[in-house]
Design a protein around this motif. Sequence first.
Motif, PDB file in Angstrom:
ATOM      1  N   MET A  26       0.836  -1.209   0.000  1.00  0.00           N
ATOM      2  CA  MET A  26       0.000   0.000   0.000  1.00  0.00           C
ATOM      3  C   MET A  26       0.869   1.257   0.000  1.00  0.00           C
ATOM      4  O   MET A  26       0.955   1.970   0.991  1.00  0.00           O
ATOM      5  CB  MET A  26      -0.885  -0.026   1.253  1.00  0.00           C
ATOM      6  N   LYS A  61       1.969   4.746  -0.226  1.00  0.00           N
ATOM      7  CA  LYS A  61       1.255   6.014  -0.138  1.00  0.00           C
ATOM      8  C   LYS A  61       2.106   7.117  -0.743  1.00  0.00           C
ATOM      9  O   LYS A  61       3.292   7.242  -0.454  1.00  0.00           O
ATOM     10  CB  LYS A  61       0.975   6.335   1.326  1.00  0.00           C
ATOM     11  N   THR A  86      -0.522  11.582  -6.989  1.00  0.00           N
ATOM     12  CA  THR A  86      -1.213  10.558  -7.771  1.00  0.00           C
ATOM     13  C   THR A  86      -2.423  11.142  -8.468  1.00  0.00           C
ATOM     14  O   THR A  86      -2.720  10.819  -9.611  1.00  0.00           O
ATOM     15  CB  THR A  86      -1.645   9.408  -6.858  1.00  0.00           C
ATOM     16  N   ARG A  87      -3.101  12.035  -7.783  1.00  0.00           N
ATOM     17  CA  ARG A  87      -4.301  12.633  -8.378  1.00  0.00           C
ATOM     18  C   ARG A  87      -3.960  13.303  -9.698  1.00  0.00           C
ATOM     19  O   ARG A  87      -4.672  13.173 -10.679  1.00  0.00           O
ATOM     20  CB  ARG A  87      -4.883  13.657  -7.415  1.00  0.00           C
ATOM     21  N   GLN A 142      -7.563   1.883 -13.286  1.00  0.00           N
ATOM     22  CA  GLN A 142      -6.988   1.064 -12.215  1.00  0.00           C
ATOM     23  C   GLN A 142      -5.844   0.196 -12.742  1.00  0.00           C
ATOM     24  O   GLN A 142      -4.744   0.187 -12.170  1.00  0.00           O
ATOM     25  CB  GLN A 142      -8.089   0.185 -11.629  1.00  0.00           C
ATOM     26  N   PHE A 190      -3.410  -0.016  -9.400  1.00  0.00           N
ATOM     27  CA  PHE A 190      -4.144   0.016  -8.140  1.00  0.00           C
ATOM     28  C   PHE A 190      -4.773  -1.345  -7.884  1.00  0.00           C
ATOM     29  O   PHE A 190      -5.136  -2.057  -8.819  1.00  0.00           O
ATOM     30  CB  PHE A 190      -5.252   1.071  -8.185  1.00  0.00           C
ATOM     31  N   GLU A 223     -12.063   1.333  -6.091  1.00  0.00           N
ATOM     32  CA  GLU A 223     -12.507   2.476  -5.309  1.00  0.00           C
ATOM     33  C   GLU A 223     -11.453   3.576  -5.275  1.00  0.00           C
ATOM     34  O   GLU A 223     -11.775   4.763  -5.221  1.00  0.00           O
ATOM     35  CB  GLU A 223     -12.857   2.021  -3.895  1.00  0.00           C
ATOM     36  N   THR A 224     -10.215   3.182  -5.306  1.00  0.00           N
ATOM     37  CA  THR A 224      -9.145   4.181  -5.336  1.00  0.00           C
ATOM     38  C   THR A 224      -9.324   5.120  -6.518  1.00  0.00           C
ATOM     39  O   THR A 224      -9.260   6.346  -6.391  1.00  0.00           O
ATOM     40  CB  THR A 224      -7.789   3.463  -5.429  1.00  0.00           C
ATOM     41  N   ALA A 247     -12.413   7.322  -6.082  1.00  0.00           N
ATOM     42  CA  ALA A 247     -12.173   8.431  -5.160  1.00  0.00           C
ATOM     43  C   ALA A 247     -11.455   9.567  -5.879  1.00  0.00           C
ATOM     44  O   ALA A 247     -11.826  10.730  -5.769  1.00  0.00           O
ATOM     45  CB  ALA A 247     -11.350   7.941  -3.969  1.00  0.00           C
ATOM     46  N   HIS A 248     -10.440   9.208  -6.641  1.00  0.00           N
ATOM     47  CA  HIS A 248      -9.696  10.246  -7.352  1.00  0.00           C
ATOM     48  C   HIS A 248     -10.583  10.982  -8.345  1.00  0.00           C
ATOM     49  O   HIS A 248     -10.578  12.201  -8.427  1.00  0.00           O
ATOM     50  CB  HIS A 248      -8.499   9.629  -8.068  1.00  0.00           C
TER      51      HIS A 248
END
Lengths: 223, 223
Positions: A1, A3, A9-10, A33, A38, A42-43, A46-47
Amino acid sequence: MPKTPPGQTRNRVFRFVRDCLLRGDSPSLREVQRHFGFRAVETVRAHLTALVEEGRLVKEPGRARGYRLPKRQSQRQTKGQTKGLSAPVPEWSAGRLQPVPLLGEVAAGGFEEAIENPEGNLPVEIPDSRDLSDYFALRVRGESMSGAGILPGDTVIVERRGTPVSGQIVVALLEEEATVKRLYLGQGGMELRPENPDFDTLRPPPGSCRILGRVVELRRQVR
Amino acid sequence: MPKTPPGQTRNRVFRFVRDCLLRGDSPSLREVQRHFGFRAVETVRAHLTALVEEGRLVKEPGRARGYRLPKRQSQRQTKGQTKGLSAPVPEWSAGRLQPVPLLGEVAAGGFEEAIENPEGNLPVEIPDSRDLSDYFALRVRGESMSGAGILPGDTVIVERRGTPVSGQIVVALLEEEATVKRLYLGQGGMELRPENPDFDTLRPPPGSCRILGRVVELRRQVR
DNA sequence: CAGCATAACAGACATTTGTCTGGTATGCCA
DNA sequence: TGGCATACCAGACAAATGTCTGTTATGCTG
């Protein structure tokens, strides 16, 4: 994971989606994804929802692959960069695309004959309210309208509908020859004015001239 | 169950899908179905798969909204039907026609921002050998190229490929502003020459200017 | 006429795709 | 230290969308 720093990343996600969209290809969440590796959809979601909230993307709800680039609003009205008259913003993509016949130069041979034998067709967007048969295209021959930015070799798209209005750029048929000129209607009759000081205004006697239509668009292949 | 003459509905479906795609928006089967009022999705699917077989469309398998315009022009072979009827308007094919993003004026705000907020898409014919992502469109702002028949409000289509060549009309990025000029490369460095005596030639110092691409087409909506 | 192709319908089904709910880890800051 | 926000994961679920199988007309053609 792993970070990453906030926002990094966005931005990468945004650039990827933007490039897809510019290619005319809206990606699905899972495609994004996969591209980034990813491990959860959901990641991505979210972005993307964050990007929509930031106004950097737009989403059409209830649609698969519904993310779009936001249309640019006219956000520059306070800019004052319009010295003098500002050019009207053309409304592209307003109607349907239709094949408008390209008649060629229509010099020797006559107009009616040219209508029957078009050189080809041009994809032109015409309003829903109009009919395809009201349109044709011509290639410009002389220099007489160069002052209006209409050069020899350009293609004009002509709408032959309604009554000619003074001041419009029209295509007129004079002795089996089509010419592009600016039309003026005065008490002395019809005037066809070139937009080039080297040419003279034409004042065709009544009945000797037919207005084929008005120029609505111009296209030029450069080089 | 109204039955239409062979090929007629197929053409209408094709035109609808093509126009959607040129606007940068691939329709789903059910969207096409709704548009035509078909009572079965399968009707649409039959038409679309037929269009793919005819080479008029291309499909990316296993994707929602996966229909695209073919890159290559499969020349229309309309086998029969060529009877000497009343000049049926030939269907120009949507071969190399692709949606090119229209970025707007790119004056205030910067180019990168404009790329992210296109105003829309323009149907442009591009060569088989080129890629869609090599093209974008811009609206012209100033009068500096009016001598070349490029007026404010015109839309230029730009190809950003290859090395700039002296003498070409290019779009250059100068301090976050995009301008259209004619490029000259001499021993003294780069020159950006306007085509209007009221404007001066620009000689940007090296590194301060980026050539975005060369103008390949011009479009103007009259009135 | 039979045979065949095309246009269209009907409805079930499978896949793709978006949405939701909840969880772990990390850094920031009062 | 305890919130609090952000980045990311996990898996279930639902909606959108594509695919399939079978059926009914209609027109053409030998």
